[in-house]
Design an enzyme around this catalytic site. Structure first.
Site, PDB file in Angstrom:
ATOM      1  N   ALA A  12      20.777  23.934  69.533  1.00 28.14           N
ATOM      2  CA  ALA A  12      21.885  24.898  69.507  1.00 28.14           C
ATOM      3  C   ALA A  12      22.839  24.451  70.620  1.00 28.14           C
ATOM      4  O   ALA A  12      22.553  23.473  71.335  1.00 28.14           O
ATOM      5  CB  ALA A  12      21.370  26.306  69.721  1.00 28.14           C
ATOM      6  N   VAL A  13      23.938  25.176  70.805  1.00 29.40           N
ATOM      7  CA  VAL A  13      24.975  24.666  71.723  1.00 29.40           C
ATOM      8  C   VAL A  13      24.451  24.441  73.142  1.00 29.40           C
ATOM      9  O   VAL A  13      24.762  23.425  73.769  1.00 29.40           O
ATOM     10  CB  VAL A  13      26.182  25.633  71.757  1.00 29.40           C
ATOM     11  CG1 VAL A  13      27.277  25.062  72.633  1.00 29.40           C
ATOM     12  CG2 VAL A  13      26.708  25.838  70.358  1.00 29.40           C
ATOM     13  N   MET A  14      23.636  25.372  73.654  1.00 31.61           N
ATOM     14  CA  MET A  14      23.122  25.220  75.019  1.00 31.61           C
ATOM     15  C   MET A  14      22.297  23.935  75.137  1.00 31.61           C
ATOM     16  O   MET A  14      22.425  23.189  76.110  1.00 31.61           O
ATOM     17  CB  MET A  14      22.264  26.420  75.429  1.00 31.61           C
ATOM     18  CG  MET A  14      23.028  27.683  75.717  1.00 31.61           C
ATOM     19  SD  MET A  14      24.003  27.593  77.233  1.00 31.61           S
ATOM     20  CE  MET A  14      22.727  27.706  78.496  1.00 31.61           C
ATOM     21  N   ASN A 102      15.809  32.231  78.077  1.00 29.08           N
ATOM     22  CA  ASN A 102      15.687  33.498  78.809  1.00 29.08           C
ATOM     23  C   ASN A 102      14.369  34.183  78.450  1.00 29.08           C
ATOM     24  O   ASN A 102      14.351  35.288  77.929  1.00 29.08           O
ATOM     25  CB  ASN A 102      16.861  34.425  78.462  1.00 29.08           C
ATOM     26  CG  ASN A 102      18.078  34.142  79.316  1.00 29.08           C
ATOM     27  OD1 ASN A 102      17.956  33.716  80.461  1.00 29.08           O
ATOM     28  ND2 ASN A 102      19.247  34.383  78.767  1.00 29.08           N
ATOM     29  N   SER A 128      21.536  29.305  83.977  1.00 29.69           N
ATOM     30  CA  SER A 128      22.691  30.190  83.821  1.00 29.69           C
ATOM     31  C   SER A 128      23.994  29.418  83.845  1.00 29.69           C
ATOM     32  O   SER A 128      24.123  28.412  84.532  1.00 29.69           O
ATOM     33  CB  SER A 128      22.724  31.234  84.928  1.00 29.69           C
ATOM     34  OG  SER A 128      23.895  32.027  84.780  1.00 29.69           O
ATOM     35  N   HIS A 186      18.974  38.063  87.902  1.00 25.98           N
ATOM     36  CA  HIS A 186      20.357  37.557  87.825  1.00 25.98           C
ATOM     37  C   HIS A 186      21.086  38.259  86.676  1.00 25.98           C
ATOM     38  O   HIS A 186      22.210  38.735  86.827  1.00 25.98           O
ATOM     39  CB  HIS A 186      20.327  36.036  87.607  1.00 25.98           C
ATOM     40  CG  HIS A 186      21.628  35.449  87.149  1.00 25.98           C
ATOM     41  ND1 HIS A 186      22.091  35.591  85.851  1.00 25.98           N
ATOM     42  CD2 HIS A 186      22.578  34.724  87.796  1.00 25.98           C
ATOM     43  CE1 HIS A 186      23.269  34.986  85.736  1.00 25.98           C
ATOM     44  NE2 HIS A 186      23.578  34.444  86.906  1.00 25.98           N
ATOM     45  N   GLU A 190      24.189  40.728  86.543  1.00 25.26           N
ATOM     46  CA  GLU A 190      25.301  40.379  85.624  1.00 25.26           C
ATOM     47  C   GLU A 190      25.730  41.618  84.815  1.00 25.26           C
ATOM     48  O   GLU A 190      26.922  41.921  84.713  1.00 25.26           O
ATOM     49  CB  GLU A 190      24.810  39.252  84.700  1.00 25.26           C
ATOM     50  CG  GLU A 190      25.721  38.856  83.552  1.00 25.26           C
ATOM     51  CD  GLU A 190      25.046  37.787  82.661  1.00 25.26           C
ATOM     52  OE1 GLU A 190      24.640  36.732  83.172  1.00 25.26           O
ATOM     53  OE2 GLU A 190      24.938  38.014  81.429  1.00 25.26           O
ATOM     54  N   LYS A 261      20.659  41.286  74.684  1.00 22.25           N
ATOM     55  CA  LYS A 261      19.469  40.595  74.197  1.00 22.25           C
ATOM     56  C   LYS A 261      18.208  40.973  74.969  1.00 22.25           C
ATOM     57  O   LYS A 261      17.140  40.470  74.648  1.00 22.25           O
ATOM     58  CB  LYS A 261      19.693  39.080  74.230  1.00 22.25           C
ATOM     59  CG  LYS A 261      20.741  38.635  73.199  1.00 22.25           C
ATOM     60  CD  LYS A 261      20.619  37.193  72.856  1.00 22.25           C
ATOM     61  CE  LYS A 261      21.767  36.287  73.201  1.00 22.25           C
ATOM     62  NZ  LYS A 261      22.862  36.717  74.024  1.00 22.25           N
ATOM     63  N   ARG A 288      25.727  50.332  77.962  1.00 21.64           N
ATOM     64  CA  ARG A 288      25.761  49.494  76.749  1.00 21.64           C
ATOM     65  C   ARG A 288      25.123  50.248  75.586  1.00 21.64           C
ATOM     66  O   ARG A 288      25.597  50.196  74.456  1.00 21.64           O
ATOM     67  CB  ARG A 288      25.016  48.171  76.977  1.00 21.64           C
ATOM     68  CG  ARG A 288      25.753  47.204  77.849  1.00 21.64           C
ATOM     69  CD  ARG A 288      25.214  45.791  77.657  1.00 21.64           C
ATOM     70  NE  ARG A 288      25.726  44.889  78.682  1.00 21.64           N
ATOM     71  CZ  ARG A 288      25.577  43.570  78.670  1.00 21.64           C
ATOM     72  NH1 ARG A 288      24.902  42.990  77.696  1.00 21.64           N
ATOM     73  NH2 ARG A 288      26.079  42.821  79.632  1.00 21.64           N
ATOM     74  N   HIS A 452       0.198  70.193  93.395  1.00 17.89           N
ATOM     75  CA  HIS A 452       0.196  68.735  93.582  1.00 17.89           C
ATOM     76  C   HIS A 452       0.130  68.331  95.056  1.00 17.89           C
ATOM     77  O   HIS A 452       0.083  67.145  95.348  1.00 17.89           O
ATOM     78  CB  HIS A 452       1.431  68.122  92.908  1.00 17.89           C
ATOM     79  CG  HIS A 452       1.402  68.250  91.418  1.00 17.89           C
ATOM     80  ND1 HIS A 452       0.476  67.600  90.630  1.00 17.89           N
ATOM     81  CD2 HIS A 452       2.161  68.983  90.564  1.00 17.89           C
ATOM     82  CE1 HIS A 452       0.682  67.907  89.362  1.00 17.89           C
ATOM     83  NE2 HIS A 452       1.694  68.749  89.297  1.00 17.89           N
TER      84      HIS A 452
HETATM   85  C1  6PG Z   1      23.761  33.229  81.759  1.00 14.79           C
HETATM   86  C2  6PG Z   1      23.777  34.402  80.818  1.00 14.79           C
HETATM   87  C3  6PG Z   1      23.129  34.005  79.531  1.00 14.79           C
HETATM   88  C4  6PG Z   1      23.409  34.942  78.389  1.00 14.79           C
HETATM   89  C5  6PG Z   1      23.079  36.345  78.670  1.00 14.79           C
HETATM   90  C6  6PG Z   1      23.731  37.307  77.699  1.00 14.79           C
HETATM   91  O1  6PG Z   1      23.286  33.434  82.870  1.00 14.79           O
HETATM   92  O2  6PG Z   1      24.249  32.176  81.375  1.00 14.79           O
HETATM   93  O3  6PG Z   1      23.089  35.452  81.398  1.00 14.79           O
HETATM   94  O4  6PG Z   1      21.772  33.817  79.776  1.00 14.79           O
HETATM   95  O5  6PG Z   1      24.740  34.845  78.030  1.00 14.79           O
HETATM   96  O6  6PG Z   1      21.710  36.429  78.582  1.00 14.79           O
HETATM   97  O7  6PG Z   1      22.914  38.400  77.666  1.00 14.79           O
HETATM   98  P1  6PG Z   1      23.135  39.640  76.736  1.00 14.79           P
HETATM   99  O8  6PG Z   1      23.281  39.124  75.336  1.00 14.79           O
HETATM  100  O9  6PG Z   1      21.919  40.450  76.928  1.00 14.79           O
HETATM  101  O10 6PG Z   1      24.386  40.271  77.228  1.00 14.79           O
END
Ligand code: 6PG
Length: 470
Positions: A12-14, A102, A128, A186, A190, A261, A288, A452
């Protein structure tokens, strides 16, 4: 005997970008993808590169120098177990598997244990920086077998982002699943920072009636000083973009339902398990979730009378207050994340070095920000710093901004614009520096209805009161 330095599974792209990064840095890479055509297309698109297309996992294993290093860039979850299961028969004792996805840190711990039975060494590496980071330099958080790390260190050091002082944004994090744990936190941070920026945007939009084009230079300006960071920078950029089809600002045509995710949610879940408060991260996860209830929200917006959202006070002052509030709230979110890392380090025996972690977040990763240099310095000065809010530099920064931060949160509440992240960041600051909290009353209530018991302020022991006279 193979001649390729490393194998990468998952195109995949990564995965593709990581391979190009490795190759550009002088490493010979063998690639494999379950659907061969995808790997074929990738290799064909990059002629003349030192990349070998393996059509089977056996071919991949054959192509690699011993001990083999194989990096998995597949979707976290079952796919990782499946690939490991298929690959294992072609590996030998001493070979190394690196999971660059992840993955949930406890899955990483289990996989490491299972593979150790066959003498295969395992690293869970948080990576990341998204697609661009993978190609030009990600921040890498590898954990697991320290000997295995030594084998991949030259590759990781070469491909990682470089901080302004030239230091590569990678370091050995610790044993077991610690690399994926740190990447999880992290991502929790984020989520927090993204939510805080989104709240500021909402106040600018609903409270001040600014258009995206009017907001962009404000974020652009903020990005030049104490708020300099990747997420503020891309926000400014996003706000300038128009939709090709409609000509509308791009941000206005995007549906207000956030995806996720799982890594942010895991951070909150784990923080609750460890008994560490991470209110800004929790608020971001919940925001979210609430955003996803779009239909219900639209119906409720009709059913419940709307207050006036428009701000009628001093607009310049509010923008200044929001800037102070965003900075202070971000620091609060980082403080929570770092406190969680500190607790996890004790709980899981990870022996984390918070200064090094702040250092490798300075470039490449999504939460990179100018003030990570100060954060690294804070943990350098005081490796056992219990909370970032106690560091002299950050304490002063927050105290200086306190009035503006508080006024911003108050205004936003008055305007009925939800700002759960900013409010949670401020409440964390207020709660953390409160010598006395109302938990005494909670203890009394618990003792009242359930015997308690409670402790007393004036002497040791466990006490109970017969609250209802017979
Ligand atoms: C990173 C991001 C990467 C991903 C996120 C998105 O550090 O490059 O965190 O791992 O874009 O996991 O996460 P969500 O889909 O949960 O927003």
């Amino acid at each position: 005997m193979g001649k390729y330095d490393i194998g990468v599974i998952g195109m995949a792209v990564m995965g593709q970008n990581l391979v190009l990064n490795m190759e550009r840095n002088g490493f010979a890479v063998a690639v494999y993808n379950r659907t061969t055509s995808r790997a074929e297309a990738f290799v064909a698109a990059h002629p003349g590169k030192n990349i070998y297309l393996a059509r089977t996992l056996e071919e991949l294993a054959e192509a690699l120098r011993r001990p083999r290093k194989v990096m998995l860039m597949v979707q976290a979850g079952r796919a990782v177990d499946a690939v490991i299961g298929q690959l294992k028969p072609f590996l030998e004792r001493g070979d190394v598997i690196i999971d660059g996805g992840n993955s949930f840190f406890q899955d990483t711990e289990r996989r490491a244990r299972e593979l150790a039975e066959d003498g295969i060494r395992y690293l869970g590496a948080g990576v990341s920086g998204g697609e661009e980071g993978a190609l030009w330099g990600p921040s890498i958080m590898p954990g697991g077998d320290p000997e295995a790390y030594k084998l991949v260190e030259p590759i990781f050091t070469a491909i990682a982002a470089k901080a302004e002082d030239g230091a590569p944004c990678v370091t050995y994090i610790g044993p077991g699943g610690s690399g994926h744990y740190v990447k999880m936190v992290h991502n929790g941070i984020e989520y927090g920072i993204m939510q805080l920026i989104a709240e500021v945007y909402d106040v600018m939009k609903r409270g001040l009636g600014l258009s995206p084009a009017e907001m962009a230079p404000i974020f652009g300006e903020w990005n030049k000083a104490e708020l300099a960071s990747f997420l503020v920078e891309i926000t400014a950029d996003i706000l300038t973009r128009s939709d090709d089809e409609t000509g509308q600002p791009m941000v206005d045509v995007i549906l207000d339902k956030a995806g996720q995710k799982g890594t942010g949610k895991w951070t909150s879940q784990n923080a609750l398990d460890l008994g560490v408060p991470t209110p800004t991260i929790n608020a971001a996860v919940e925001a979210r979730i609430l955003s996803a209830f779009k239909d219900e929200r639209v119906a409720a917006a009709q059913a419940i009378p709307q207050p006036q959202h428009e701000f009628t006070g001093d607009r310049e002052q509010l923008i200044g207050d929001l800037r102070a509030a965003l900075y202070a709230s971000e620091v609060s979110a980082y403080a929570q994340g770092m406190a969680l890392l500190r607790a996890a380090s004790h709980e899981y025996g990870y022996n984390l070095n918070l200064s090094e972690i702040a250092a490798i977040w300075r470039a490449g990763c999504i939460i990179r920000a100018g003030f990570l240099d100060d954060m690294r310095a804070a943990f350098d000065r005081e490796p056992d710093l219990v909370n970032l809010l106690l560091d002299p530099k950050f304490k002063q920064d927050l105290v200086e901004r306190e009035e503006r931060w508080r006024r911003a949160v108050g205004t936003v509440i008055q305007l009925a614009i939800p700002a759960p992240g900013m409010s949670a960041s401020l409440a964390y600051f207020d709660g953390y520096r409160s010598a006395r909290l109302p938990a005494n009353l909670i203890q009394a209530q618990r003792d009242y209805f359930g015997a308690h018991t409670y402790e007393r302020v004036d002497r040791e022991g466990v006490f109970h009161t017969e609250w209802v006279e017979a």
